[in-house]
Write an enzyme that holds these catalytic residues in place. Structure first.
Site, PDB file in Angstrom:
ATOM      1  N   HIS A 174       7.458 -56.935 -27.695  1.00 14.90           N
ATOM      2  CA  HIS A 174       8.374 -58.075 -27.709  1.00 14.90           C
ATOM      3  C   HIS A 174       7.855 -59.153 -26.770  1.00 14.90           C
ATOM      4  O   HIS A 174       6.871 -58.947 -26.059  1.00 14.90           O
ATOM      5  CB  HIS A 174       9.807 -57.654 -27.381  1.00 14.90           C
ATOM      6  CG  HIS A 174      10.019 -57.103 -26.012  1.00 14.90           C
ATOM      7  ND1 HIS A 174       9.501 -55.896 -25.596  1.00 14.90           N
ATOM      8  CD2 HIS A 174      10.710 -57.590 -24.930  1.00 14.90           C
ATOM      9  CE1 HIS A 174       9.869 -55.660 -24.346  1.00 14.90           C
ATOM     10  NE2 HIS A 174      10.591 -56.674 -23.921  1.00 14.90           N
ATOM     11  N   HIS A 204       9.020 -60.828 -24.016  1.00  9.77           N
ATOM     12  CA  HIS A 204       9.349 -61.030 -22.608  1.00  9.77           C
ATOM     13  C   HIS A 204       8.082 -61.116 -21.745  1.00  9.77           C
ATOM     14  O   HIS A 204       7.135 -60.352 -21.949  1.00  9.77           O
ATOM     15  CB  HIS A 204      10.268 -59.923 -22.104  1.00  9.77           C
ATOM     16  CG  HIS A 204      11.685 -60.089 -22.567  1.00  9.77           C
ATOM     17  ND1 HIS A 204      12.623 -59.073 -22.475  1.00  9.77           N
ATOM     18  CD2 HIS A 204      12.349 -61.151 -23.097  1.00  9.77           C
ATOM     19  CE1 HIS A 204      13.785 -59.507 -22.947  1.00  9.77           C
ATOM     20  NE2 HIS A 204      13.641 -60.762 -23.333  1.00  9.77           N
ATOM     21  N   ASP A 214       7.222 -60.084 -18.882  1.00  9.88           N
ATOM     22  CA  ASP A 214       6.729 -58.889 -18.199  1.00  9.88           C
ATOM     23  C   ASP A 214       6.036 -57.926 -19.167  1.00  9.88           C
ATOM     24  O   ASP A 214       5.546 -56.871 -18.755  1.00  9.88           O
ATOM     25  CB  ASP A 214       7.855 -58.179 -17.428  1.00  9.88           C
ATOM     26  CG  ASP A 214       8.984 -57.687 -18.308  1.00  9.88           C
ATOM     27  OD1 ASP A 214       9.343 -58.381 -19.289  1.00  9.88           O
ATOM     28  OD2 ASP A 214       9.551 -56.607 -18.017  1.00  9.88           O
ATOM     29  N   HIS A 215       5.964 -58.314 -20.439  1.00 11.23           N
ATOM     30  CA  HIS A 215       5.235 -57.534 -21.446  1.00 11.23           C
ATOM     31  C   HIS A 215       4.056 -58.310 -22.030  1.00 11.23           C
ATOM     32  O   HIS A 215       3.165 -57.704 -22.632  1.00 11.23           O
ATOM     33  CB  HIS A 215       6.178 -57.106 -22.575  1.00 11.23           C
ATOM     34  CG  HIS A 215       7.227 -56.148 -22.121  1.00 11.23           C
ATOM     35  ND1 HIS A 215       7.215 -54.811 -22.438  1.00 11.23           N
ATOM     36  CD2 HIS A 215       8.316 -56.326 -21.332  1.00 11.23           C
ATOM     37  CE1 HIS A 215       8.259 -54.210 -21.877  1.00 11.23           C
ATOM     38  NE2 HIS A 215       8.933 -55.118 -21.195  1.00 11.23           N
ATOM     39  N   HIS A 243      17.340 -55.522 -27.963  1.00 12.96           N
ATOM     40  CA  HIS A 243      16.925 -56.036 -26.662  1.00 12.96           C
ATOM     41  C   HIS A 243      16.431 -57.469 -26.820  1.00 12.96           C
ATOM     42  O   HIS A 243      16.811 -58.366 -26.075  1.00 12.96           O
ATOM     43  CB  HIS A 243      15.838 -55.144 -26.079  1.00 12.96           C
ATOM     44  CG  HIS A 243      15.360 -55.552 -24.717  1.00 12.96           C
ATOM     45  ND1 HIS A 243      16.153 -55.477 -23.600  1.00 12.96           N
ATOM     46  CD2 HIS A 243      14.164 -56.044 -24.304  1.00 12.96           C
ATOM     47  CE1 HIS A 243      15.467 -55.921 -22.550  1.00 12.96           C
ATOM     48  NE2 HIS A 243      14.263 -56.265 -22.958  1.00 12.96           N
ATOM     49  N   ASP A 287      11.097 -51.814 -24.645  1.00 17.19           N
ATOM     50  CA  ASP A 287      12.368 -51.801 -23.923  1.00 17.19           C
ATOM     51  C   ASP A 287      13.532 -51.403 -24.824  1.00 17.19           C
ATOM     52  O   ASP A 287      14.684 -51.787 -24.564  1.00 17.19           O
ATOM     53  CB  ASP A 287      12.643 -53.183 -23.321  1.00 17.19           C
ATOM     54  CG  ASP A 287      11.792 -53.467 -22.095  1.00 17.19           C
ATOM     55  OD1 ASP A 287      11.003 -52.602 -21.704  1.00 17.19           O
ATOM     56  OD2 ASP A 287      11.929 -54.573 -21.542  1.00 17.19           O
ATOM     57  N   HIS A 292       9.262 -49.038 -18.658  1.00 11.00           N
ATOM     58  CA  HIS A 292       9.780 -49.220 -17.303  1.00 11.00           C
ATOM     59  C   HIS A 292      10.079 -47.885 -16.639  1.00 11.00           C
ATOM     60  O   HIS A 292      10.405 -46.898 -17.305  1.00 11.00           O
ATOM     61  CB  HIS A 292      11.068 -50.045 -17.314  1.00 11.00           C
ATOM     62  CG  HIS A 292      10.866 -51.493 -17.609  1.00 11.00           C
ATOM     63  ND1 HIS A 292      10.542 -52.416 -16.642  1.00 11.00           N
ATOM     64  CD2 HIS A 292      10.942 -52.177 -18.778  1.00 11.00           C
ATOM     65  CE1 HIS A 292      10.432 -53.610 -17.202  1.00 11.00           C
ATOM     66  NE2 HIS A 292      10.666 -53.490 -18.495  1.00 11.00           N
TER      67      HIS A 292
END
Length: 242
Positions: free
Chosen positions: A55, A57, A59-60, A113, A132, A170
């Site tokens: 996805h 985001h 942080d990915h 998400h 996530d 995570h």
């Protein structure tokens, strides 16, 4: 054979470096930052040829551009989130198949998400990368989707063989488990698992990957019997401070 390496990045993310020992091909799942990923590959003599994003985001995807510039890797990303992943080269959706050497992964659309979240399922290898969507003892927050969508995702994941190894993104297991004990106070499997999780975290050890079988026994979101129960648990977990 797939060799899968866990790379901690940022505060609590895990990036997964995946190497096919036969073809000598390597890909990376959700590189939130580049330097640790490039260092881990170099240390093993591996060359990254692909980046797989679950996805959009940051942080990915935050390491996409740098890994791509350093290695020439192609980025495979969810088609529904193309506008938010400008580094994407190949866009995929439900039913598409992506490969690492002779290992084939089916793309599963698992919105909730984020609106276009996907997972990568290597059925023959009994491996799934869930980003996530499914965590150890938890699930992702519903930032762009609904509880009904997430319940549908859980129903799909429940059908996977219990020995399927789940690589999530995570280190949330301890906080998820604290809520799980509240959600299902009579579930002895949760209590027993949390004792192991607490010991592992006290020793600085990771608690993932996990497995579908373990999650079926201890994950209150995967175990929710209706979308309404999942919605109530999601709202309770979002507010939980235990």
């Amino acid at each position: 054979m797939l060799e899968i390496v866990r790379i901690p990045v940022l505060s609590d993310n895990y990036v997964w470096l995946v190497h096919d020992t036969v073809s000598d091909e390597t890909m990376v799942v959700d590189p939130g930052e580049a330097a640790p990923v490039l260092a881990a590959a170099e240390a093993r003599g591996w060359t990254i040829s692909a980046i797989w994003n679950t996805h959009w985001h940051p942080d990915h995807t935050g390491g996409n551009a740098e890994v791509k510039a350093a290695t020439g890797a192609r980025v495979i990303a969810p088609a529904a989130e193309a506008a938010k992943i400008p580094t994407a080269d190949t866009l995929v959706g439900e039913g598409d198949v992506v490969r690492l050497g002779d290992h084939a992964a089916s793309v599963l659309e698992v919105p909730g998400h984020t609106a276009g979240h996907i997972a990568f399922h290597f059925a023959e290898d009994r491996v799934i990368f869930t980003g996530d969507t499914l965590f150890a003892m938890g699930s992702g927050r519903l930032f762009e989707g609904t509880a009904e969508q997430m319940f549908g995702n859980m129903a799909r994941l429940k059908q996977l063989p219990p020995e399927t190894t789940v690589y999530c993104a995570h280190e949330y297991t301890q906080s998820n488990g604290r809520y799980a004990r509240v959600a299902e106070p009579d579930n002895q499997a949760i209590a027993e698992r949390m004792a192991d999780v607490d010991r592992a975290r006290a020793a600085g050890e990771a608690t993932v990957p996990t497995s579908i079988g373990l999650e079926l026994a201890t994950n209150p979101f995967l175990r929710a019997e209706t979308a309404e129960i999942l919605a109530a648990r999601r709202a309770a977990k979002d507010a939980f401070r235990g």
